[in-house]
Scaffold this motif. Structure first.
Motif, PDB file in Angstrom:
ATOM      1  N   GLN A  54      45.814  47.355  38.980  1.00  0.00           N
ATOM      2  CA  GLN A  54      44.661  47.541  39.855  1.00  0.00           C
ATOM      3  C   GLN A  54      45.053  47.307  41.318  1.00  0.00           C
ATOM      4  O   GLN A  54      45.895  46.468  41.617  1.00  0.00           O
ATOM      5  N   ASP A  55      44.362  48.014  42.203  1.00  0.00           N
ATOM      6  CA  ASP A  55      44.653  47.906  43.635  1.00  0.00           C
ATOM      7  C   ASP A  55      44.666  46.456  44.121  1.00  0.00           C
ATOM      8  O   ASP A  55      45.559  46.052  44.866  1.00  0.00           O
ATOM      9  N   GLN A  56      43.661  45.712  43.730  1.00  0.00           N
ATOM     10  CA  GLN A  56      43.532  44.356  44.245  1.00  0.00           C
ATOM     11  C   GLN A  56      44.714  43.484  43.796  1.00  0.00           C
ATOM     12  O   GLN A  56      45.185  42.636  44.558  1.00  0.00           O
ATOM     13  N   ILE A  57      45.195  43.719  42.608  1.00  0.00           N
ATOM     14  CA  ILE A  57      46.328  42.931  42.100  1.00  0.00           C
ATOM     15  C   ILE A  57      47.606  43.301  42.858  1.00  0.00           C
ATOM     16  O   ILE A  57      48.360  42.432  43.309  1.00  0.00           O
ATOM     17  N   ILE A  58      47.835  44.599  43.025  1.00  0.00           N
ATOM     18  CA  ILE A  58      49.027  45.029  43.782  1.00  0.00           C
ATOM     19  C   ILE A  58      48.952  44.493  45.209  1.00  0.00           C
ATOM     20  O   ILE A  58      49.951  44.023  45.773  1.00  0.00           O
ATOM     21  N   TYR A  59      47.752  44.520  45.762  1.00  0.00           N
ATOM     22  CA  TYR A  59      47.555  44.026  47.124  1.00  0.00           C
ATOM     23  C   TYR A  59      47.952  42.548  47.213  1.00  0.00           C
ATOM     24  O   TYR A  59      48.702  42.135  48.102  1.00  0.00           O
ATOM     25  N   ASP A  60      47.450  41.750  46.286  1.00  0.00           N
ATOM     26  CA  ASP A  60      47.751  40.317  46.307  1.00  0.00           C
ATOM     27  C   ASP A  60      49.269  40.081  46.203  1.00  0.00           C
ATOM     28  O   ASP A  60      49.813  39.214  46.880  1.00  0.00           O
ATOM     29  N   TRP A  61      49.921  40.851  45.369  1.00  0.00           N
ATOM     30  CA  TRP A  61      51.381  40.704  45.212  1.00  0.00           C
ATOM     31  C   TRP A  61      52.120  41.077  46.493  1.00  0.00           C
ATOM     32  O   TRP A  61      52.962  40.345  46.989  1.00  0.00           O
ATOM     33  N   LEU A  62      51.760  42.258  47.028  1.00  0.00           N
ATOM     34  CA  LEU A  62      52.516  42.754  48.188  1.00  0.00           C
ATOM     35  C   LEU A  62      52.252  41.932  49.440  1.00  0.00           C
ATOM     36  O   LEU A  62      53.123  41.797  50.294  1.00  0.00           O
ATOM     37  N   MET A  63      51.053  41.370  49.537  1.00  0.00           N
ATOM     38  CA  MET A  63      50.740  40.561  50.715  1.00  0.00           C
ATOM     39  C   MET A  63      51.188  39.111  50.528  1.00  0.00           C
ATOM     40  O   MET A  63      50.972  38.276  51.404  1.00  0.00           O
ATOM     41  N   GLY A  64      51.775  38.808  49.391  1.00  0.00           N
ATOM     42  CA  GLY A  64      52.313  37.467  49.158  1.00  0.00           C
ATOM     43  C   GLY A  64      51.251  36.445  48.786  1.00  0.00           C
ATOM     44  O   GLY A  64      51.474  35.240  48.884  1.00  0.00           O
ATOM     45  N   GLN A  65      50.084  36.922  48.353  1.00  0.00           N
ATOM     46  CA  GLN A  65      49.018  35.975  47.991  1.00  0.00           C
ATOM     47  C   GLN A  65      49.117  35.514  46.550  1.00  0.00           C
ATOM     48  O   GLN A  65      48.499  34.529  46.151  1.00  0.00           O
ATOM     49  N   SER A  66      49.860  36.250  45.743  1.00  0.00           N
ATOM     50  CA  SER A  66      50.185  35.783  44.392  1.00  0.00           C
ATOM     51  C   SER A  66      51.509  36.438  43.991  1.00  0.00           C
ATOM     52  O   SER A  66      51.989  37.347  44.678  1.00  0.00           O
ATOM     53  N   ILE A  67      52.084  35.942  42.902  1.00  0.00           N
ATOM     54  CA  ILE A  67      53.424  36.390  42.516  1.00  0.00           C
ATOM     55  C   ILE A  67      53.364  36.925  41.084  1.00  0.00           C
ATOM     56  O   ILE A  67      52.808  36.270  40.202  1.00  0.00           O
TER      57      ILE A  67
END
Lengths: 86, 587
Positions: A54-67
């Motif tokens: 999902q977009d939100q998950i990829i976003y969190d990963w790429l922005m360094g908010q989760s791993i």
């Protein structure tokens, strides 16, 4: 559509990089232009796998908010971020 | 080879919040619903809406839909239609509860009720104390709403055409909309979808500007379809810009950065806001800051090798403040610019964010256009909702928390009215080949072979032109020059050719079709901005700095035919309450 078909078709791949958020459009398309072609077969498969999240998950990963828990995706996220700075 | 046809009761173009909320209402009533989306539905731009949904639930502070209505009318700079605004503010309450029951995980108070946060522009008691009206699912409200609605639609058996691109509406001899021609991106084959009612819910068009917060998909497809079907676009001059986007990329740097003490400097290192707003400085209103930035650049005092941006400085605040209070900005700078905002200045430029204008509709989401009997005659069978529509609840300026509300309320209203329309018109109307012909011609135009300019180059020129001539710096001379250039570009686009004519997954063809759409909505925006000789809400003119209610409290309408401008009155009479007469808008 199998993952292999997507990996081998640059246009199909580019359309999967069209997302609901500008940040993802820039990061994912940027990586297609500067990074994707250097990936191994395995790495390309991982990229197609990443695009299915999902977009939100990829976003969190790429922005360094989760791993990502998956080590291969973790490495890939690092490569995509590195490609943006090039 | 004949083009295949499929038949549905209702056709929804676009799978963001508006389209999916309408589809859910229809599919739940057992109508056969087709939802067409050029990307996978949960990749629609609704996913990027972080803020929340306004509704006067009064869970945190006293509240009332009538106060919400007052704030929205005032925020619209009195250009919003008060009947539509009353409807939206009343319906906000059941709409939020409906979403809650559908499974949207709203953030909660300790007492279990939905948490509501305070936002700019919200007041109690008609302009009194701050209200708290925005319901949110953490900082990912759009994502939560989109996924919930998608899953509910799958359950209700809406039929999804994923990765299909809408080419054009199909109208019969009497002007009734009877479906659309769409293109299967995967196979490259056209498909006719026949429908009793059609809803355009294709979102915004931020991609017409070089610097935008909008995703690549926001190319105004549905708005341009309406234009080509003979429907004008309303209030297109009203486009919201944020002063501080990342230069050359578009992502938003929140106003919080200046709130924490960040300030802007030009290429000479001068704190230029001291000249434009000696008291408010960098916290002056959005349009003043944005126009000051662009003035610096236009006068040759920009930063960088091309002198095409200014700099936002945060380095004097210290690493602790920057990293802890502005984590989102820190992430964006690290990922996209490879800089640490606590050490390096951020290159910024005003970024295009949200369209208030669009396809004119009434509060039932029915598309209305001038015809023999008046300026607002219903176009039978055609509906529009969401950012592509102009109902008009935002008027000249949208309040935070009202855009998700707009898509949900009017998506739902469209669903309700389509149910009635289909009950009254239970049969498909006859569709003949000649009805499909104009849509086919548009598709076939891109089959022309030979040498020509590339889509990519023409699109880049269009986006630059719109930014230079119809961005935040608006005055007659600049915009008139822009219109001439845009007309020349429109002629040039006729000579653009595709080099790849393959059928399957030819994304170059899709980008060419999107370019046509951007061109049409760009012209609508520029023409409307040139004609409105006043400053109101988001439209601010250097040469006409005041709001002029006497002459200009009216909606603009741009028609594609001869690039014509018309106007129609604002609906100032609400449904059940007294009108709010125009006043100076001070906060």
């Amino acid at each position: 559509m199998s993952a292999t078909d997507i990996e081998q078709d640059p246009q199909r791949l580019r359309w999967q990089c069209r997302r609901g958020m500008l940040e993802l459009d820039l990061l994912l398309n940027g990586f297609l232009d500067a990074g994707y072609s250097d990936l191994s077969k395995q790495g390309r498969g991982d990229f197609v796998r990443l695009l299915a999240y999902q977009d939100q998950i990829i976003y969190d990963w790429l922005m360094g908010q989760s791993i990502p828990a998956d080590a291969a995706l973790r490495d890939l996220v690092g490569l995509i971020r590195a490609a943006m700075k090039r | 080879m004949p083009i295949p046809h499929r038949r549905f009761d209702a056709l929804i173009l676009g799978a963001g919040g508006a389209g999916l909320n309408a589809a859910l209402r229809l599919a739940s009533a057992d109508l056969r619903v087709a939802v067409v989306s050029k990307v996978f539905p949960t990749r629609s731009h609704t996913v990027a809406a972080q803020g929340g949904v306004n509704a006067a639930l009064a869970n945190v502070l006293p509240d009332n839909w009538h106060w919400h209505m007052f704030d929205t009318v005032k925020g619209s700079d009195y250009l919003g239609d008060q009947d539509a605004i009353e409807y939206m503010c009343r319906e906000a309450i059941p709409t939020v509860y409906e979403l809650e029951h559908a499974g949207v995980p709203f953030s909660r108070l300790d007492n279990g009720k939905i948490y509501q946060r305070a936002f700019g522009g919200q007041s109690q008691d008609f302009g009194g104390d701050q209200a708290a009206r925005t319901c949110a699912a953490a900082d990912r409200t759009g994502h939560a709403i989109l996924h919930t609605l998608y899953q509910q639609n799958v359950r209700a058996r809406s039929h999804f055409f994923d990765e299909y691109f809408g080419i054009d509406l199909i109208r019969d001899d009497e002007g009734v909309v009877i479906g659309a021609l769409v293109l299967d991106i995967e196979s490259g084959e056209p498909l006719v979808i026949e429908s009793k009612a059609t809803l355009i819910a294709t979102g915004g068009y931020g991609q017409v500007f070089r610097t935008t917060t909008n995703a690549f998909i926001n190319t105004g497809d549905g708005m341009a379809m309406a234009l080509r079907a003979g429907v004008p676009l309303q209030d297109m001059e009203f486009y919201q810009f944020h002063p501080t986007g990342v230069a050359g990329k578009g992502m938003l740097i929140t106003e919080g950065a200046r709130g924490e003490g960040g300030f802007l400097v030009n290429g000479d290192g001068e704190r230029f806001m001291e000249r434009y707003a000696p008291r408010a400085l960098d916290l002056a209103s959005r349009d003043v800051v944005a126009r000051s930035m662009v003035t610096e650049i236009r006068e040759g005092r920009g930063a960088g090798p091309n002198k095409d941006h200014v700099l936002l400085k945060l380095d004097h605040l210290g690493a602790e403040v920057v990293h802890q209070r502005l984590p989102g900005i820190t992430d964006i700078c690290r990922v996209f610019l490879g800089i640490d905002p606590a050490k390096d200045a951020i290159p910024v430029f005003p970024t295009a964010h949200y369209a208030m204008g669009g396809i004119p509709t009434d509060p039932h989401a029915r598309v209305v256009a001038p015809a023999r009997h008046g300026p607002e005659e219903v176009v039978p069978g055609l509906y529009a909702a969401g950012e592509c529509a102009c109902v008009s609840v935002h008027g000249a300026n949208r309040l935070g928390g009202n855009s998700l509300l707009d898509i949900l309320v009017f998506g739902r209203a469209a669903g309700t009215d389509i149910l009635r329309f289909v009950a009254e018109n239970p049969n498909h109307r006859t569709m003949r080949d000649e009805h499909i012909e104009p849509a086919l011609a548009r598709m076939q135009r891109w089959e022309r072979k030979g040498e020509g300019e590339s889509v990519h180059a023409a699109k880049a020129d269009l986006r630059k032109l719109m930014e230079d001539h119809c961005g935040v710096f608006r005055e007659r001379e600049t915009m008139a020059e822009g219109v001439d250039k845009l007309k020349a570009l429109r002629d040039r686009i006729d000579g653009v050719r595709l080099q790849d004519h393959s059928k399957t997954f030819n994304t170059a063809r899709i980008e060419a079709l999107e370019l046509d759409n951007l061109m049409d909505v760009g012209m609508a925006t520029l023409m409307s901005a040139l004609h409105r000789e006043e400053s109101r809400g988001a439209h601010s003119r250097v040469d006409f700095p005041q709001r002029d209610d006497e002459q200009w409290m009216k909606h603009s309408l741009y028609s594609r035919e001869d690039d014509r401008m018309d106007f129609k009155p604002v609906r100032t009479k609400p449904l059940t309450v007294e009108s709010f007469p125009p006043k100076a808008r001070v906060y």
